[in-house]
Design an enzyme around this catalytic site. Structure first.
Site, PDB file in Angstrom:
ATOM      1  N   GLU A 110       0.858  -1.185   0.000  1.00  9.08           N
ATOM      2  CA  GLU A 110       0.000   0.000   0.000  1.00  9.08           C
ATOM      3  C   GLU A 110       0.890   1.229   0.000  1.00  9.08           C
ATOM      4  O   GLU A 110       2.120   1.120   0.020  1.00  9.08           O
ATOM      5  CB  GLU A 110      -0.942  -0.013   1.211  1.00  9.08           C
ATOM      6  CG  GLU A 110      -1.968  -1.143   1.159  1.00  9.08           C
ATOM      7  CD  GLU A 110      -2.861  -1.172   2.392  1.00  9.08           C
ATOM      8  OE1 GLU A 110      -3.298  -0.105   2.844  1.00  9.08           O
ATOM      9  OE2 GLU A 110      -3.102  -2.268   2.909  1.00  9.08           O
ATOM     10  N   HIS A 220      -8.459   9.161   3.805  1.00  8.02           N
ATOM     11  CA  HIS A 220      -8.110   8.102   2.855  1.00  8.02           C
ATOM     12  C   HIS A 220      -8.338   8.648   1.446  1.00  8.02           C
ATOM     13  O   HIS A 220      -9.405   9.206   1.166  1.00  8.02           O
ATOM     14  CB  HIS A 220      -8.975   6.859   3.097  1.00  8.02           C
ATOM     15  CG  HIS A 220      -8.411   5.640   2.435  1.00  8.02           C
ATOM     16  ND1 HIS A 220      -8.412   5.482   1.069  1.00  8.02           N
ATOM     17  CD2 HIS A 220      -7.808   4.546   2.944  1.00  8.02           C
ATOM     18  CE1 HIS A 220      -7.838   4.315   0.768  1.00  8.02           C
ATOM     19  NE2 HIS A 220      -7.453   3.742   1.891  1.00  8.02           N
ATOM     20  N   ARG A 268      -0.120   8.360   2.128  1.00 11.37           N
ATOM     21  CA  ARG A 268      -1.524   8.703   1.963  1.00 11.37           C
ATOM     22  C   ARG A 268      -1.797  10.204   1.988  1.00 11.37           C
ATOM     23  O   ARG A 268      -2.647  10.707   1.248  1.00 11.37           O
ATOM     24  CB  ARG A 268      -2.256   8.026   3.120  1.00 11.37           C
ATOM     25  CG  ARG A 268      -3.637   7.673   2.838  1.00 11.37           C
ATOM     26  CD  ARG A 268      -4.123   6.766   3.937  1.00 11.37           C
ATOM     27  NE  ARG A 268      -3.986   5.378   3.561  1.00 11.37           N
ATOM     28  CZ  ARG A 268      -4.352   4.369   4.346  1.00 11.37           C
ATOM     29  NH1 ARG A 268      -4.842   4.630   5.545  1.00 11.37           N
ATOM     30  NH2 ARG A 268      -4.234   3.132   3.938  1.00 11.37           N
ATOM     31  N   HIS A 327     -10.715   9.273   7.688  1.00 12.92           N
ATOM     32  CA  HIS A 327     -10.431   7.842   7.817  1.00 12.92           C
ATOM     33  C   HIS A 327      -9.823   7.463   9.151  1.00 12.92           C
ATOM     34  O   HIS A 327     -10.232   6.469   9.767  1.00 12.92           O
ATOM     35  CB  HIS A 327      -9.483   7.451   6.678  1.00 12.92           C
ATOM     36  CG  HIS A 327      -9.118   6.003   6.623  1.00 12.92           C
ATOM     37  ND1 HIS A 327     -10.064   5.005   6.445  1.00 12.92           N
ATOM     38  CD2 HIS A 327      -7.913   5.374   6.714  1.00 12.92           C
ATOM     39  CE1 HIS A 327      -9.442   3.821   6.421  1.00 12.92           C
ATOM     40  NE2 HIS A 327      -8.149   4.018   6.613  1.00 12.92           N
ATOM     41  N   ARG A 362      -0.174   8.388   9.346  1.00 14.19           N
ATOM     42  CA  ARG A 362       0.053   6.954   9.562  1.00 14.19           C
ATOM     43  C   ARG A 362       0.414   6.236   8.261  1.00 14.19           C
ATOM     44  O   ARG A 362      -0.219   6.464   7.217  1.00 14.19           O
ATOM     45  CB  ARG A 362      -1.226   6.323  10.151  1.00 14.19           C
ATOM     46  CG  ARG A 362      -1.138   4.828  10.344  1.00 14.19           C
ATOM     47  CD  ARG A 362      -2.432   4.305  10.922  1.00 14.19           C
ATOM     48  NE  ARG A 362      -3.558   4.570  10.065  1.00 14.19           N
ATOM     49  CZ  ARG A 362      -4.053   3.717   9.177  1.00 14.19           C
ATOM     50  NH1 ARG A 362      -3.524   2.526   9.024  1.00 14.19           N
ATOM     51  NH2 ARG A 362      -5.101   4.062   8.449  1.00 14.19           N
TER      52      ARG A 362
HETATM   53  C1  SIN Z   1      -6.930   0.395   3.022  1.00 22.36           C
HETATM   54  O1  SIN Z   1      -7.230  -0.772   2.826  1.00 22.36           O
HETATM   55  O2  SIN Z   1      -6.635   1.165   2.117  1.00 22.36           O
HETATM   56  C2  SIN Z   1      -6.935   0.924   4.420  1.00 22.36           C
HETATM   57  C3  SIN Z   1      -5.797   0.396   5.157  1.00 22.36           C
HETATM   58  C4  SIN Z   1      -5.432   1.331   6.280  1.00 22.36           C
HETATM   59  O3  SIN Z   1      -6.147   2.270   6.573  1.00 22.36           O
HETATM   60  O4  SIN Z   1      -4.343   1.127   6.853  1.00 22.36           O
END
Ligand code: SIN
Length: 507
Positions: A110, A220, A268, A327, A362
């Site tokens: 991610e 998010h 993010r 988020h 985060r």
């Molecule tokens: C996601 O699946 O994008 C969220 C994961 C997260 O918030 O760490």
């Protein structure tokens, strides 16, 4: 009616259930209290970041880079080092993590991660699978109950006041662990369940625990955009980008090209800010995620597929409309890595706590990991507390208590108008005025967020100030402590100087 327990756990997501299970196994008499509705854990999609051996240092570097200079390096190292054991324990409890044909754990990626290190279950249903396993492992949860107050005496925590189906009851206890999750439910639209309204922050502040960095509300980048939607908005996991999807504007141009070397897999805050900037330029309400090149999308991402289909979108053929949504709270109640707060007997773990792991932003999939690792350790710290609780001396504070919790308090609109992905001093001042005089825990938490955001006159992590676009290397953590007799948060003055220990961290 008054009952008694050795420990009251408030909240039944990954942190609350882990602490309760480990404490109960050690012979501690635990009561777990949870309000109505699903937990934040149950909506977590992406997974759990886990590093082993030499990768712990790389994971540390990724976490510090994402945290934009405000992580506590020692806390990061300590928590990440506990990840492997926590994940192994979840597997031993029966969590069916997704595996490759050779039986090894499937790992995805991610935003902000330099390698694939995120384990997942049920494709994109990691949180739901983990919640089911932990709920089955016990102990039993008293649902439909809210802790409305924590009582203290000269030794620290002394009990809780609970509102539930039996009316108002009290439980005498020398230890309380707050694991109530985040605050995105205070926004008009967010990815959290409606119960994520910051109750634990208010409970902690009212007994004199310090909170920090509440302005760092993470948005998010890719919540599913549905015209006019409010409340909980379905998430489109960052793992979708981790497996090749790209962010585009209406003209088909990349949103993140030239913004960051990791492109769509930048941390993010950077991706959310880039989307907000593109939306400002184009005047549009959303951008698009092109996931059409991902093989077997419905098998790999069943939750995202179901949400898209419910909105009439087929990710195999259509672009997915997405926009940032509230988020995750990166700040929270200040704790050490075993969940201890400033108040003897008061512990916090999971999203409600600020351990120093997340800094100003985060790193993806570090949250379930933190919840488990800190909750397991807090069970040991609670056992120590039980051994010595009548020895602790502490000065109880006589703080104002406003039980009112008016859900028509206007808080969601105020926060969404002024404390979104981008903020301005004028907007935040306006929010402060609009919140003034409003009673109740939701208004108190919103006020703390706004005051922290007003004081942070810089852009850093998930706090973007249009009127202060640069990062100020001199600024460190923002603190708030207690409330005055009118229910107003007492600030400790300006944002603290930047701690030298993290000053050299660059991104
Ligand atoms: C996601 O699946 O994008 C969220 C994961 C997260 O918030 O760490």
């Amino acid at each position: 009616m008054t009952a008694s327990a050795d420990l009251v756990v408030v909240g039944a997501g990954i942190a609350g259930l882990t602490a309760a299970r480990v404490a109960a196994a050690a012979g501690i008499r635990v009561v777990v209290i949870a309000k109505d509705g699903p937990t934040g854990t149950s909506y977590a999609q992406g997974g759990i970041a886990v590093s082993r051996g030499a990768d712990v240092e790389v994971h540390l570097a990724d976490t510090l880079a994402a945290g934009d200079g405000l992580c506590d390096v020692d806390a990061v190292r300590s928590i990440l080092a506990g990840a492997a054991e926590a994940v192994d324990e979840l597997a031993a409890l029966g969590t069916a993590f997704d595996r490759g044909s050779d039986g090894s754990l499937s790992m995805t990626r991610e935003g902000g991660h330099s390698i694939n290190r995120i384990v997942h279950a049920g494709g994109d249903a990691t949180g739901a699978v983990v919640q089911e396993v932990l709920s089955a492992a016990g102990p039993t949860v008293r649902h439909h109950c809210t802790v409305i107050d924590i009582r203290t005496d000269a030794h620290g925590v002394a009990g809780v006041v609970v509102a539930g189906p039996d009316g108002i009851t009290t439980i005498d206890t020398p230890a309380v662990l707050i694991a109530t999750g985040g605050i995105a439910g205070l926004y008009a639209a967010g990815t959290n369940p409606p119960g994520s309204t910051g109750d634990g922050i208010a409970l902690a502040v009212r007994v004199g625990a310090r909170v920090a960095d509440l302005e760092f509300v993470q948005f998010h980048p890719t919540a599913l955009w549905i015209e006019g939607a409010t409340g909980r908005i379905p998430l489109v996991s960052e793992a979708v980008r981790g497996e090749g999807a790209v962010l585009l504007d209406r003209a088909g141009h990349s949103i993140t090209a030239g913004v960051h070397p990791l492109g769509d897999l930048a941390p993010r805050d950077i991706v959310a800010r880039a989307i907000a900037e593109r939306l400002r330029q184009t005047g549009e309400s959303h951008v698009w995620l092109d996931a059409r090149a991902i093989d077997n999308f419905p098998d790999r991402f069943p939750t995202v597929t179901a949400s898209c289909r419910a909105a009439g979108i087929d990710p195999a053929h259509d672009l997915i409309p997405v926009a940032p949504a509230a988020h995750y709270l990166c700040g929270g109640v200040i704790t050490d890595t075993a969940g201890r707060t400033d108040v003897p007997g008061l512990f916090a773990a999971g999203e409600v706590a600020r351990t120093g792991l997340h800094g100003a932003n985060r790193l993806a999939s570090n949250s379930l990991l933190e919840g488990m690792v800190v909750a397991r350790r807090s069970a040991d710290a609670i056992r120590e507390r039980l051994g010595r609780w009548d020895l602790d001396r502490w000065e109880p504070r006589d703080l104002a208590r406003t039980v009112a919790d008016d859900t028509n308090d206007g808080v969601p609109q105020i926060l969404s108008d002024t404390a979104g992905v981008v903020r301005t001093g004028d907007g935040l001042d306006d929010a402060d005025r609009r919140l003034h005089g409003r009673a109740g825990d939701r208004a108190l938490v919103a006020q703390l967020v706004i005051r922290a955001a007003q004081r942070r006159t810089e852009t850093r992590g998930c706090h973007t100030r249009l009127d202060h676009p640069d990062t100020d290397p001199a600024l460190g953590h923002s603190l708030a402590y207690g409330i005055d007799p009118d229910g107003e948060p007492i600030d400790l003055g300006p944002v603290l100087p930047h701690p030298a220990a993290t000053a050299e961290v660059t991104r």
